[in-house]
Scaffold this motif. Structure first.
Motif, PDB file in Angstrom:
ATOM      1  N   SER A 198      71.939  50.628  58.199  1.00  0.00           N
ATOM      2  CA  SER A 198      73.369  50.911  58.128  1.00  0.00           C
ATOM      3  C   SER A 198      74.156  50.022  59.088  1.00  0.00           C
ATOM      4  O   SER A 198      73.612  49.526  60.077  1.00  0.00           O
ATOM      5  N   PRO A 199      75.448  49.799  58.805  1.00  0.00           N
ATOM      6  CA  PRO A 199      76.255  48.962  59.691  1.00  0.00           C
ATOM      7  C   PRO A 199      76.250  49.443  61.133  1.00  0.00           C
ATOM      8  O   PRO A 199      76.280  48.643  62.065  1.00  0.00           O
ATOM      9  N   VAL A 200      76.202  50.768  61.315  1.00  0.00           N
ATOM     10  CA  VAL A 200      76.360  51.361  62.635  1.00  0.00           C
ATOM     11  C   VAL A 200      75.156  52.228  62.978  1.00  0.00           C
ATOM     12  O   VAL A 200      74.613  52.924  62.119  1.00  0.00           O
ATOM     13  N   ALA A 201      74.736  52.147  64.221  1.00  0.00           N
ATOM     14  CA  ALA A 201      73.756  53.069  64.788  1.00  0.00           C
ATOM     15  C   ALA A 201      74.490  53.958  65.783  1.00  0.00           C
ATOM     16  O   ALA A 201      75.353  53.484  66.527  1.00  0.00           O
ATOM     17  N   VAL A 202      74.154  55.246  65.809  1.00  0.00           N
ATOM     18  CA  VAL A 202      74.913  56.186  66.637  1.00  0.00           C
ATOM     19  C   VAL A 202      73.983  56.918  67.593  1.00  0.00           C
ATOM     20  O   VAL A 202      72.810  57.135  67.306  1.00  0.00           O
ATOM     21  N   THR A 203      74.534  57.302  68.743  1.00  0.00           N
ATOM     22  CA  THR A 203      73.783  58.153  69.653  1.00  0.00           C
ATOM     23  C   THR A 203      73.693  59.557  69.054  1.00  0.00           C
ATOM     24  O   THR A 203      74.581  59.977  68.304  1.00  0.00           O
ATOM     25  N   PRO A 204      72.629  60.290  69.356  1.00  0.00           N
ATOM     26  CA  PRO A 204      72.450  61.606  68.732  1.00  0.00           C
ATOM     27  C   PRO A 204      73.622  62.562  68.906  1.00  0.00           C
ATOM     28  O   PRO A 204      73.908  63.368  68.014  1.00  0.00           O
ATOM     29  N   ASP A 205      74.336  62.474  70.033  1.00  0.00           N
ATOM     30  CA  ASP A 205      75.452  63.393  70.266  1.00  0.00           C
ATOM     31  C   ASP A 205      76.578  63.216  69.256  1.00  0.00           C
ATOM     32  O   ASP A 205      77.376  64.139  69.037  1.00  0.00           O
ATOM     33  N   MET A 317      76.106  58.526  54.671  1.00  0.00           N
ATOM     34  CA  MET A 317      76.029  59.914  55.109  1.00  0.00           C
ATOM     35  C   MET A 317      77.358  60.282  55.739  1.00  0.00           C
ATOM     36  O   MET A 317      77.925  59.502  56.525  1.00  0.00           O
ATOM     37  N   ALA A 318      77.870  61.463  55.413  1.00  0.00           N
ATOM     38  CA  ALA A 318      79.154  61.921  55.934  1.00  0.00           C
ATOM     39  C   ALA A 318      78.963  63.176  56.771  1.00  0.00           C
ATOM     40  O   ALA A 318      77.997  63.936  56.586  1.00  0.00           O
ATOM     41  N   ASP A 319      79.906  63.418  57.682  1.00  0.00           N
ATOM     42  CA  ASP A 319      79.862  64.644  58.480  1.00  0.00           C
ATOM     43  C   ASP A 319      80.449  65.807  57.694  1.00  0.00           C
ATOM     44  O   ASP A 319      80.778  65.671  56.504  1.00  0.00           O
ATOM     45  N   ARG A 323      83.701  62.565  56.641  1.00  0.00           N
ATOM     46  CA  ARG A 323      83.906  61.258  57.268  1.00  0.00           C
ATOM     47  C   ARG A 323      82.582  60.524  57.415  1.00  0.00           C
ATOM     48  O   ARG A 323      81.588  61.101  57.861  1.00  0.00           O
ATOM     49  N   SER A 324      82.572  59.250  57.039  1.00  0.00           N
ATOM     50  CA  SER A 324      81.359  58.448  57.130  1.00  0.00           C
ATOM     51  C   SER A 324      80.907  58.345  58.581  1.00  0.00           C
ATOM     52  O   SER A 324      81.719  58.089  59.481  1.00  0.00           O
ATOM     53  N   ILE A 325      79.629  58.526  58.801  1.00  0.00           N
ATOM     54  CA  ILE A 325      79.077  58.473  60.155  1.00  0.00           C
ATOM     55  C   ILE A 325      78.583  57.079  60.501  1.00  0.00           C
ATOM     56  O   ILE A 325      78.897  56.534  61.559  1.00  0.00           O
ATOM     57  N   PHE A 326      77.804  56.491  59.610  1.00  0.00           N
ATOM     58  CA  PHE A 326      77.113  55.231  59.891  1.00  0.00           C
ATOM     59  C   PHE A 326      77.701  54.035  59.151  1.00  0.00           C
ATOM     60  O   PHE A 326      77.221  52.912  59.323  1.00  0.00           O
TER      61      PHE A 326
END
Length: 337
Positions: A198-205, A317-319, A323-326
């Protein structure tokens, strides 16, 4: 916080911090030029990156600019380790049932895992390239984590604490090359081309309550040629969570910061073929092979073909608010020039 890598800036790209709504980003060369550099010194640099994220989301950074997923490489354009599991036993069971084989009991206690090529990932909007459609081109929509350093024989608690970032992956498979490779008894190689993340990697929080028990409890949404194909929940029917998958890899070796561990194809247990597709009220599938398994089990033969040149695959994947997350993996299948 959310992190991405722009293709500009050399082989390993340029690290940017991305706003929560994926609209803006800012480069952080004074902190870390690349994501790998940030992971190598995570305890010291993560708080600095988080401070940038806070300022970016508050609209306080004058040097921020528009975020373009098409300009992104995978968050790690290359990685020291890419190991992909098969944590959704339903998927494995369907594969074996379609060929009349039973599921060994140890598959419920010992994860399946293969070591993929990690020297050259492709960007989230780059084409899926193949020489011929005869290879049986298939998507595999998954979730993956990026770890920090993990010592050999690490405990589950240690492995959970080593998870730095979460992202999505399209682990492309060339289905018609797989049988001959596995028959050699030495695993996948040619049948597993470059993966896209995915374009973005996110921290678990960033996932809030959706990150629990080492799993992502949200639907993974897949479309083929703009037609809904799958939306199984990644937190459902996941036999092995991410700390368990990381610990499996670390049983006999230490993992370096920047190692990527995949979940395998997300798959939820469903009824028969006619009740499992999205059109019939089911959650659909994250790979074409799974649909073909249902067809084989119920009708004696698969009817649905694999991907063709020109086909488009979209994974996101959306919240809970939609809203798109990644950001989205959005790829077109193309012939090698």
């Amino acid at each position: 916080m959310k992190l991405a890598t722009l293709k500009a800036g050399g082989r390993d790209g340029t690290l940017v911090v991305v706003s929560r709504d994926l609209s803006r980003c800012v480069a952080v060369p004074s902190i870390a030029g690349t994501l790998q550099a940030a992971l190598d010194d995570w305890e010291r640099l993560a708080p600095k990156l988080d401070a940038v994220s806070v300022g970016l989301n508050a609209g306080h950074l004058a040097d921020a600019f528009a975020f373009d997923p098409a300009a992104c490489a995978s968050p790690l354009p290359r990685a020291y380790q890419w190991a992909d599991g098969s944590a959704y036993i339903n998927h494995v069971e369907l594969v074996r049932k379609a060929r009349g084989a039973t599921l060994p009991p140890e598959f419920h206690t010992d994860p399946l895992m293969y070591q993929g090529g990690s020297d050259c990932f492709v960007g989230p909007c780059d084409d899926i390239i193949a020489v011929t459609e005869d290879w049986g081109i298939d998507l595999e929509a998954e979730v993956a984590v990026i770890t920090g350093d993990v010592p050999m024989a690490a405990s589950l608690e240690c492995c959970a604490g080593a998870i730095r970032l979460i992202m999505l992956v399209n682990d492309v498979s060339l289905r018609n090359l797989i049988p001959a490779e596995l028959a050699k008894g030495f695993g996948f190689l040619q049948s597993k081309p470059a993966s896209a993340f995915s374009p973005v990697a996110v921290t678990p929080d960033e996932l809030g309550d959706a990150w629990a028990d080492g799993k992502v409890h949200l639907p993974l949404v897949v479309a083929i040629n703009d037609t809904a194909f799958g939306c199984p929940n990644a937190g459902v029917d996941m036999t092995f969570n991410f700390p368990q998958l990381v610990a499996h890899v670390a049983k006999t070796r230490a993992l370096a910061a920047g190692s990527i561990i995949g979940s395998g194809t997300v798959s939820n247990k469903q009824g028969d073929l006619w009740g499992s597709s999205i059109d019939n009220g089911g959650v659909g599938y994250c790979c074409l092979a799974e649909l073909r398994m249902y067809e084989t089990i119920e009708g004696g033969a698969a009817k649905t073909g694999f991907l063709k040149f020109g086909d488009r695959v979209r994974i996101h994947m959306a919240d809970g608010q939609g809203r798109s997350i990644f950001g989205a993996i959005d790829q077109t299948v193309s012939r090698l020039p």
